[in-house]
Design an enzyme around this catalytic site. Structure first.
Site, PDB file in Angstrom:
ATOM      1  N   GLY A   1       0.816  -1.194   0.000  1.00 15.78           N
ATOM      2  CA  GLY A   1       0.000   0.000   0.000  1.00 15.78           C
ATOM      3  C   GLY A   1       0.855   1.250   0.000  1.00 15.78           C
ATOM      4  O   GLY A   1       2.077   1.197   0.181  1.00 15.78           O
ATOM      5  N   CYS A   2       0.203   2.374  -0.222  1.00 14.90           N
ATOM      6  CA  CYS A   2       0.929   3.637  -0.339  1.00 14.90           C
ATOM      7  C   CYS A   2       1.514   4.067   0.999  1.00 14.90           C
ATOM      8  O   CYS A   2       2.724   4.335   1.094  1.00 14.90           O
ATOM      9  CB  CYS A   2       0.021   4.708  -0.914  1.00 14.90           C
ATOM     10  SG  CYS A   2      -1.612   4.810  -0.149  1.00 14.90           S
ATOM     11  N   TYR A   3       0.692   4.131   2.034  1.00 12.33           N
ATOM     12  CA  TYR A   3       1.241   4.470   3.354  1.00 12.33           C
ATOM     13  C   TYR A   3       2.335   3.484   3.760  1.00 12.33           C
ATOM     14  O   TYR A   3       3.422   3.894   4.182  1.00 12.33           O
ATOM     15  CB  TYR A   3       0.142   4.477   4.417  1.00 12.33           C
ATOM     16  CG  TYR A   3      -0.777   5.675   4.429  1.00 12.33           C
ATOM     17  CD1 TYR A   3      -0.283   6.962   4.619  1.00 12.33           C
ATOM     18  CD2 TYR A   3      -2.147   5.512   4.297  1.00 12.33           C
ATOM     19  CE1 TYR A   3      -1.146   8.057   4.659  1.00 12.33           C
ATOM     20  CE2 TYR A   3      -3.014   6.603   4.342  1.00 12.33           C
ATOM     21  CZ  TYR A   3      -2.508   7.873   4.520  1.00 12.33           C
ATOM     22  OH  TYR A   3      -3.353   8.947   4.574  1.00 12.33           O
TER      23      TYR A   3
ATOM     24  N   THR B   1       4.403   1.787   2.093  1.00  7.79           N
ATOM     25  CA  THR B   1       5.661   1.991   1.377  1.00  7.79           C
ATOM     26  C   THR B   1       6.463   3.132   1.997  1.00  7.79           C
ATOM     27  O   THR B   1       7.657   2.993   2.296  1.00  7.79           O
ATOM     28  CB  THR B   1       5.369   2.305  -0.109  1.00  7.79           C
ATOM     29  OG1 THR B   1       4.751   1.170  -0.705  1.00  7.79           O
ATOM     30  CG2 THR B   1       6.634   2.654  -0.862  1.00  7.79           C
ATOM     31  N   ALA B   2       5.824   4.274   2.187  1.00  2.97           N
ATOM     32  CA  ALA B   2       6.540   5.423   2.741  1.00  2.97           C
ATOM     33  C   ALA B   2       7.069   5.124   4.134  1.00  2.97           C
ATOM     34  O   ALA B   2       8.190   5.512   4.498  1.00  2.97           O
ATOM     35  CB  ALA B   2       5.616   6.645   2.771  1.00  2.97           C
TER      36      ALA B   2
END
Lengths: 348, 348, 348, 348
Positions: B148-150, B152-153
């Site tokens: 997911g995007c969160y 990954t960061a």
């Protein structure tokens, strides 16, 4: 009518004072100063005031200001401290929106603001203007030091927890975000629409000027015997004009004996006209306070673990600056606390 | 040329895949499906693709997809799992951008996604697609579950600290903010410009679906003997279209023996094509990665106290979704890892 | 590889040239100048360029620039004209993005730009760089004067109508809007996020510097015997970073004999790589060209009355400045016209 | 206190009515209806109203509404016309913010709104509610049809020119732009932040529903013998929440005998509480009217040619809808015209 003077009226806290005071039922702005714009009608600079404010900017002058019942400083730090002794000597009362009289230790002030304090002898007379725990002192104050925008949102969020000594006060985490009006109205490249728009970033992660004010004020809330509050504070810049959102993380000293946090917050603020505890599970939004003096707060305990999350939102120009200043004025002069502040936030 | 299929191309990760793959030197999209838009030219829906993509949407069909070398799923959760057995049986390889195969425990998945997993037997075959610590496994994978995007960061920001077991992994605080594309392209009132614009708020403070994925992946990074990572995760919605910013707070296990954090981060990511450690003291900005596959990271130790702050930014649609998916494809097929991804972020 | 120099690289057209040229297959930027930032790495100022551009800014120096095959001026008006004689004397070719060589009449230029032209003798050598009707002249040019952003959008929208002498050219109405990058990267209060954000206004309604350029260029398109174009031009400032939208109103000379306008436009631009006529009834959007060199155009005849409406959109930094400059370079050097410009707009 | 009912309070004009009326000194909202939200507290839906409005939504009911002194319709078109006969029969007065009673010709209405008018017999009783030229009729009206947002801005801008028959009324060009609240609060993909944010586009260039209303109202202003107004109207969608900006182009019938336009406009609106003619050369800005009922106007004659440019701005939800509705109520009930509307626009 209370006669009001404003020093330094060209910035955003100045125009916000005028927006609020021009409709105040018991106060009237009679003088507003600006060296740079002296002679210019205020409404030429801020066209929203056309038809509401007829004043022109004038050169700052202690004698004229001294005839006011109260003078607001809406100046950058370093200005109020130089005019203060002469101004207070006239008998007028002063509400300072700048950082000059917020920090009790002039050495600490000097370190964070990179200059020697020009008037350390008056610092002890200043009352720190958070009505929610300083109301009685504000009533009598000759000089009120209005808190910064971030500190206001943060203090209100932590007040119930710190007063009750419920959390590990030495490891508070404060993650906050502000609209760009927090940076003032100066032509800096970093705050151009083309730079600050469509962008999000932290700043001051290594240390922000509001840190000592935050720690001092949180310690003032703590009962004797608590470990002095220490915070990690990371502010962020939002691609927005108004609004502050603070997300505060605090670990319970004893998760097993925590009271009902929702009830704790609701009770603590039950009589506060400008603090609104949201229903359980609802997140506050910055737009719900835009242009209003309200602070809206939620408290969560994610996964019932021992970290408590408090969310608080204010309009940085209103409850974070000029609205709170007017609230302080109302308290100082025995007016209804919401006089001139009974405004519905502009949503959508 | 690698023949590529895309399932569910009408969402934002679909159009982002097309933006990147239409210029990829060694891949060609040959089929893109959408039940709702079957028969419609893709460029009618996304006019930026006019002149670049000539395909029409088609009904999803396993036989046609099976002729591709690789199939991307850009679908909501719950879709990929149903097609997966038949599709993998054709021999094609699959890169799933949805949440279907990210969580190893199907019970846990079911709890957070409110449905029974339709294909638990294939979960163990899925490789979790973060190249920065899974590159070798990705090379061989038949099925890659893109993070997911969160997550990954967050993972990239914590990787150096957790691998070295330097921080209190049981009390990680993650405060993150996302642009509105994270919510997808559906006509929900909450994401109207008039509701999500000029506003900032937290959401999911009580529990967000990315939490189990974050905790699982962080634990995967930890050396044996570490205490399993546990996070407090509060996401916020930005009045922006693209971009994720994660601010992570971790307390040093032993502040006296911490290595030089700047050097630690620079060394860890020295060979990573899509992780950029900023110079000391510089804060990363979401706009510096807009449209690019780069993750930019900074690490701070405010006031030299024991809380470490890591800032990481990505474009949620690129490194947070479609760009990382292409990066995974490049690894799977032995291409240059930056093929089709050598793009300068659009700034200003 | 074509060796490229850039004079004045700190502004937005400078960074946009670097974004495009750093990925150009046949050109390489070898020198970029800035007096103010000499010695500083370009990627320190524009962090999106980290990993893509290794150059430092240098002091402008004719000898060094003269070794380039082509030099771009990305400077404010008044700079290029002073360096031009010495630079052209070195034999390098020049593409000027500023206004210095756009207006053929130096008196007219002086009147609108409030200064005497420093190099009137070279004006006649300059080719006005709109490929869509100047392609042959550009091929041979030593000095190309790139058109302004508004003029580009406007010219492309009116080209088919004026070439055919179909409209009342003496009463053209041009209502246009631009993102704030059109104002450049200078710390002016008016362009702060807090001033230009969440706002829309006209400016220059009494007369804008692009007016003489617009009228000159429109007249260049007109066949002999037409009445010289005269325009009312009102630009507006959008709360956006990139993008120009021009809405042009022209009255048909004879509504009864008008050709099919959709077909007229499609045919006129059929071979143009960077002009896209939208299908009948579809309105172009600025976001559909963000970061790309494309101009998208629609033509309407509301209520079948005699007023024709043309809508045209460009990215003001790309087709409106740096992209068009690269397109001109490609033409001058015999490269594929879309080399380095085959980019999909960033949407959403 | 005037007892007020609101039908259809969940949309943006509904919440704007509540914002204004909750602080009105002589009116009190006693009932607000919504079929979809019946039983829900209004302040749950619009959290800015917490502490200001205690009502819950109720099912619409003619008997209850009939007990009000005045009922506002804040409904989509097609609703008010069906309730109107029964409601007017109760003796209550009605202010309709929808389009139902704006157009005098029911055939024309049916053509633009794609449905048969449900109550054509009452159309002739409706007074079109633009106080600036209908004040006397409004005083007596039982039913006021509030004008649309675009029509309001356009009419006020053209009023002085058309009343004096100074311009070519058959070829008026109106280029206007609106914030996204103009589209209402419905979950449509086109108005997501991710679609309408960071974008600018025209829409309805082929014909917009406000066109017949604009033409009818402009003709009502014209003196006998004028040629009936005919307009080309192109609306655009701004990446903003509130605000309308209209740029109107009109050719002088005789440029040589034009009066001083600045003086003409100032005199025409000298006594109007909600129209502000800006000083010569100053452009109005949408932000200068945000949240206020003011319309600000400028007039230009570019290059002293024969095309006159009028710029007018309003807040589409206030002067363009709910504020004007309250202004009409004040006139109908003999109150101070600015009662409840003496608000300073929120700037910055």
């Amino acid at each position: 009518m209370i006669k009001v003077g404003i020093v330094g009226g060209t910035g955003y806290t100045g125009v916000e004072l005028l927006r609020l005071l021009s409709k105040h039922p018991e106060a009237e702005v009679v003088v507003i100063t600006s060296r740079a714009e002296a002679g210019i009608p205020v409404a030429d600079l801020y066209t929203n005031l056309r038809g509401h404010v007829d004043l022109c900017f004038t050169e700052p002058d202690v004698a004229t200001l001294g005839e006011c019942d109260v003078v607001f400083f809406a100046t950058p730090h370093g200005v109020a401290q130089n005019l203060m002794p002469a101004l207070l000597a006239t008998g007028t009362r002063v509400i300072d929106l700048s950082a000059d009289f917020r920090i009790r230790d002039p050495e600490l002030w000097a370190r964070w603001y990179n200059q020697t304090h020009g008037c350390p002898e008056l610092i002890s007379q200043a009352v720190y203007g958070v009505p929610e725990y300083q109301r009685e002192a504000i009533k009598q104050a000759r000089l009120v030091a209005c808190p910064g925008c971030y500190p206001t949102a943060i203090q209100l969020g932590l007040l119930p927890l710190l007063e009750q000594n419920l959390v590990d006060s030495e490891h508070l985490i404060i993650d906050a975000a502000s609209g760009a009006t927090g940076a003032g109205r100066q032509g800096k490249v970093d705050f151009l629409l083309t730079e600050a728009g469509d962008n999000f970033k932290a700043y001051g992660a290594g240390g922000h000027r509001h840190l000592p004010e935050i720690e001092q004020s949180l310690r003032d809330m703590q009962p004797a015997g608590s470990k002095p509050a220490q915070v990690t504070f990371v502010p962020h810049l939002l691609p927005m004009i108004r609004g502050i959102h603070a997300t505060t993380y605090a670990r319970a000293l004893d998760a097993n004996t925590l009271p009902d946090l929702q009830a704790l917050f609701e009770e603590r603020f039950a009589d506060e006209p400008f603090v609104d505890v949201m229903p359980a599970g609802v997140h506050p939004q910055t737009r719900s306070v835009k242009g209003s003096n309200m602070c809206r707060i939620s408290v969560f305990q994610p996964q019932q673990r021992d970290t408590i999350v408090v969310l608080s939102v204010i309009d940085n120009l209103t409850k974070g600056a000029s609205g709170q200043a007017v609230q302080n004025m109302n308290i100082m002069f025995g007016l209804a606390e919401n006089a001139g502040l009974d405004v519905v936030a502009l949503l959508p």
